[in-house]
Motif scaffolding. Structure first.
Motif, PDB file in Angstrom:
ATOM      1  N   PHE A  39       0.737  -1.230  -0.153  1.00 33.00           N
ATOM      2  CA  PHE A  39      -0.094  -0.026   0.033  1.00 33.00           C
ATOM      3  C   PHE A  39       0.878   1.120   0.001  1.00 33.00           C
ATOM      4  N   CYS A  40       0.518   2.166  -0.834  1.00 33.87           N
ATOM      5  CA  CYS A  40       1.350   3.072  -0.951  1.00 33.87           C
ATOM      6  C   CYS A  40       0.737   4.619  -0.606  1.00 33.87           C
ATOM      7  N   ASN A  42       1.121   9.118  -1.437  1.00 32.02           N
ATOM      8  CA  ASN A  42       1.824  10.196  -2.237  1.00 32.02           C
ATOM      9  C   ASN A  42       2.071  11.481  -1.458  1.00 32.02           C
ATOM     10  N   SER A  47      -4.155   9.522   1.426  1.00 36.96           N
ATOM     11  CA  SER A  47      -4.628   8.078   1.859  1.00 36.96           C
ATOM     12  C   SER A  47      -3.962   6.998   1.105  1.00 36.96           C
ATOM     13  N   LEU A  48      -3.746   5.715   1.872  1.00 42.20           N
ATOM     14  CA  LEU A  48      -3.293   4.721   1.314  1.00 42.20           C
ATOM     15  C   LEU A  48      -3.961   3.975   0.006  1.00 42.20           C
ATOM     16  N   PHE A  49      -3.207   3.611  -0.900  1.00 43.11           N
ATOM     17  CA  PHE A  49      -3.700   3.023  -1.922  1.00 43.11           C
ATOM     18  C   PHE A  49      -2.923   1.766  -2.300  1.00 43.11           C
ATOM     19  N   ASP A  50      -3.650   1.074  -3.522  1.00 45.22           N
ATOM     20  CA  ASP A  50      -2.677  -0.204  -3.761  1.00 45.22           C
ATOM     21  C   ASP A  50      -2.433   0.312  -5.264  1.00 45.22           C
ATOM     22  N   GLU A  53      -3.533  -0.647  -8.683  1.00 42.99           N
ATOM     23  CA  GLU A  53      -4.631  -0.061  -9.134  1.00 42.99           C
ATOM     24  C   GLU A  53      -4.472   1.682  -9.410  1.00 42.99           C
ATOM     25  N   LYS A  54      -3.275   2.232  -8.770  1.00 45.62           N
ATOM     26  CA  LYS A  54      -3.291   3.549  -9.045  1.00 45.62           C
ATOM     27  C   LYS A  54      -1.657   3.776  -9.381  1.00 45.62           C
ATOM     28  N   CYS A  68       5.935   3.221  -0.191  1.00 48.86           N
ATOM     29  CA  CYS A  68       5.146   2.303  -0.321  1.00 48.86           C
ATOM     30  C   CYS A  68       5.258   1.379   1.024  1.00 48.86           C
TER      31      CYS A  68
END
Length: 590
Positions: A39-40, A42, A47-50, A53-54, A68
């Motif tokens: 999970f990363c 910016n 928010s954390l994101f995968d 997918e992004k 990440c």
């Protein structure tokens, strides 16, 4: 570091509660292979994101970059952790589409992780890309051996104008993991008007016994006669004083101005390049003064010494040079420490061979470097002369060698003045300091040494990283410290992997006699401590004077959000003063 670990642990725990991290049965024969979960985030916010997918945003020219969490947990009891080497690869197709060669992009896109497999997880480690024959970039993150909850992988990119999305794969190589790679991508973008950083060639140092390359008083290396205002003296480096005819990337010179007719300054720079505005040596009419200069060498093997006004005799003595690759010695920065002070019987105790007190005319004092750094082949010292009874000079040279004629430090009666000296170490591990006339107290503070291990040097040419006279600046007050980060993309230096910098530090407009001390500050929170026992630059009220400084640079850490800790500090002892710092190069990890 502790804050980062706690945040990672809390994040991993939250992922488990949310069902995002797989739990394994304790029975190894029935447990499915653990999958990597990444999970990363910016810009250290949001928010954390995968990343499958992004894209992960990597803003060119911002030191903070993005990062990440790579989670390793594979046991349901919370006590057993499975580790494996991780491999990150950027596809050759997207590397080619970036508009840069793989070799260029490998230096422009930097990666580091928040643990070292060799130092029990107590530091950040810069990771280096390998270019594959197909043009892809790949790097390995070694197995974490410190019961990690995960690894934080951080990415930062050099300034650039055009953007590119770099497609990548992350996979674990251990047998306890699902062999399927995890797709992810990096959106490496820039802003109009920015330019990619031009990286120099990393090299290693070859020390030489000081030798004179230029003396306009007698025609050594140039025609006889002073260098006029707005004119330059060209100094050949390649093929002289033991330097090879090809492959010299930078040179360390002791540059002296004498017999000047006006207040002026000298700028040293590679021949064939645009002349920078940053000065290396400032002087007043009639003054004799020296300063050590580390300067890139032009393509023709020469450097230029430019005099701004009036006329002055210029002298240049070589103490070593850098060559590309590993043909020389590497540098290790150390926290500044006083090794010699003839005023102090505790630092320089009296012996039968040499009674305590000032160094007499025609006499030498030896400094044993082997006691603290037995592998040193050359050493960088800040040498200060104080309380001299006559005009004189000091020569630094390896013990056991013939004393050269090239001086390192010139002074007048009653003056206190320093100069940085880089000098080879004798076979017995000692360096000699010779005083020519009168008596003088000598002080020597070490800032680093050269040996078979350490960092390589990248010359940059003068780049201004600090000027308290500029808008928004603040003069440095009495017993005050200021902090700045020289290893930043905004100055053309990479934020990761830099272990030290060579700088020209200048004091100007001082209200009283004082001195500056330069030191590494490895902390997110600055609490001025005890006054440093060493100095890098001594000056009198109203004087403008520079001195070369080689400073260690702490590993860059986040203090939360986009705030960075770890910096170089400068302390002023008395009065107020403006301070200027120009970086001429940096030392970097392999």
């Amino acid at each position: 570091m502790r804050k980062t670990k706690r945040a990672m642990a809390a994040t991993a725990g939250a992922f488990v509660l949310l069902g995002l991290l797989p739990l394994q049965s304790a029975a190894a024969d029935t447990a499915p292979p653990a999958k990597l979960w990444t999970f990363c985030i910016n810009d250290w916010s949001g928010s954390l994101f995968d990343p499958a997918e992004k894209p992960v945003a990597v803003p060119g020219g911002e030191d903070a970059g993005s990062g990440c969490w790579l989670n390793f947990r594979s046991s349901d009891d919370g006590k057993t952790w499975a580790g494996a080497d991780l491999e990150l690869t950027l596809a050759a197709e997207s590397v080619a589409a970036s508009g840069y060669t793989p070799q260029q992009l490998a230096r422009m896109l930097l990666v580091r992780t928040n643990y070292s497999a060799t130092e029990a997880g107590e530091d950040w480690t810069a990771r280096h890309w390998t270019v594959t024959p197909e043009g892809a970039l790949t790097l390995t993150i070694p197995n974490c051996t410190n019961n990690c909850t995960g690894v934080f992988l951080q990415v930062s990119g050099a300034p650039r104008e055009r953007g590119a999305v770099l497609k990548g794969l992350l996979k674990a190589t251990g047998p306890a993991y699902d062999p399927a790679p995890l797709p992810l991508s990096f959106d490496y973008f820039g802003r109009a008007g920015t330019q990619p950083v031009t990286f120099g060639t990393p090299g290693t140092f070859v020390p030489v016994t000081p030798s004179r390359l230029l003396d306009t008083r007698n025609g050594t290396g140039a025609p006889v006669g002073k260098v006029g205002g707005g004119r330059s003296a060209n100094v050949r480096i390649a093929g002289r004083a033991g330097a090879p005819a090809q492959g010299v990337t930078a040179v360390v010179l002791n540059v002296t101005a004498t017999n000047p007719t006006m207040d002026s300054h000298v700028i040293a720079y590679p021949h064939g390049s645009a002349r920078p505005t940053a000065s290396n040596l400032n002087f007043t009419a009639g003054q004799t003064i020296s300063n050590q200069v580390t300067v890139p060498v032009g393509a023709d093997g020469t450097v230029d010494l430019y005099n701004n006004a009036g006329s002055a005799d210029l002298i240049a003595d070589i103490s070593g040079y850098y060559v590309a690759g590993d043909g020389g010695q590497r540098y290790t920065s150390v926290s500044p420490k006083r090794l010699l002070d003839t005023r102090s019987p505790w630092i320089t105790p009296s012996t039968p061979a040499r009674p305590f007190g000032p160094v007499g005319g025609g006499r030498t004092i030896s400094l044993d470097v082997s006691k603290t750094h037995p592998d040193a082949k050359a050493v960088t010292l800040n040498v200060t002369a104080t309380n001299p009874t006559m005009d004189s000079h000091v020569i630094a040279y390896p013990h056991g060698s013939a004393r050269p004629t090239a001086s390192n430090l010139n002074f007048t009666a009653g003056q206190t003045i320093p100069n940085q000296v880089t000098v080879p170490v004798g076979a017995d591990g000692t360096v000699d300091l010779y005083n020519n006339a009168g008596t003088v107290d000598l002080i020597a503070d070490i800032s680093g040494y050269y040996s078979a291990t350490g960092s390589r040097f990248v010359p940059t040419g003068p780049t201004r990283v600090l000027d308290t006279r500029q808008a928004g600046g603040k003069r440095l007050g009495e017993h005050e410290e200021l902090y700045f980060q020289p290893n930043s993309w905004k100055f053309g230096l990479p934020p990761f992997g830099v272990t030290g910098v060579t700088m020209n530090v200048t004091a100007t407009g001082a209200t009283s006699d004082s001195h500056l001390s330069v030191f590494p500050e490895p902390s997110c929170y600055h609490f001025p401590g005890m006054w440093p026992e060493y100095s890098n630059l001594n000056f009198t009220a109203g004087q403008t004077i520079p001195n070369a400084v080689t400073s260690a640079v702490p590993i860059l850490n986040s203090c939360g959000g986009n705030t960075w800790g770890d910096s170089v500090g400068i302390y002023n002892h008395s009065g107020t003063v403006d301070v200027i710092a120009d970086v001429s190069g940096y030392f970097t990890q392999d």
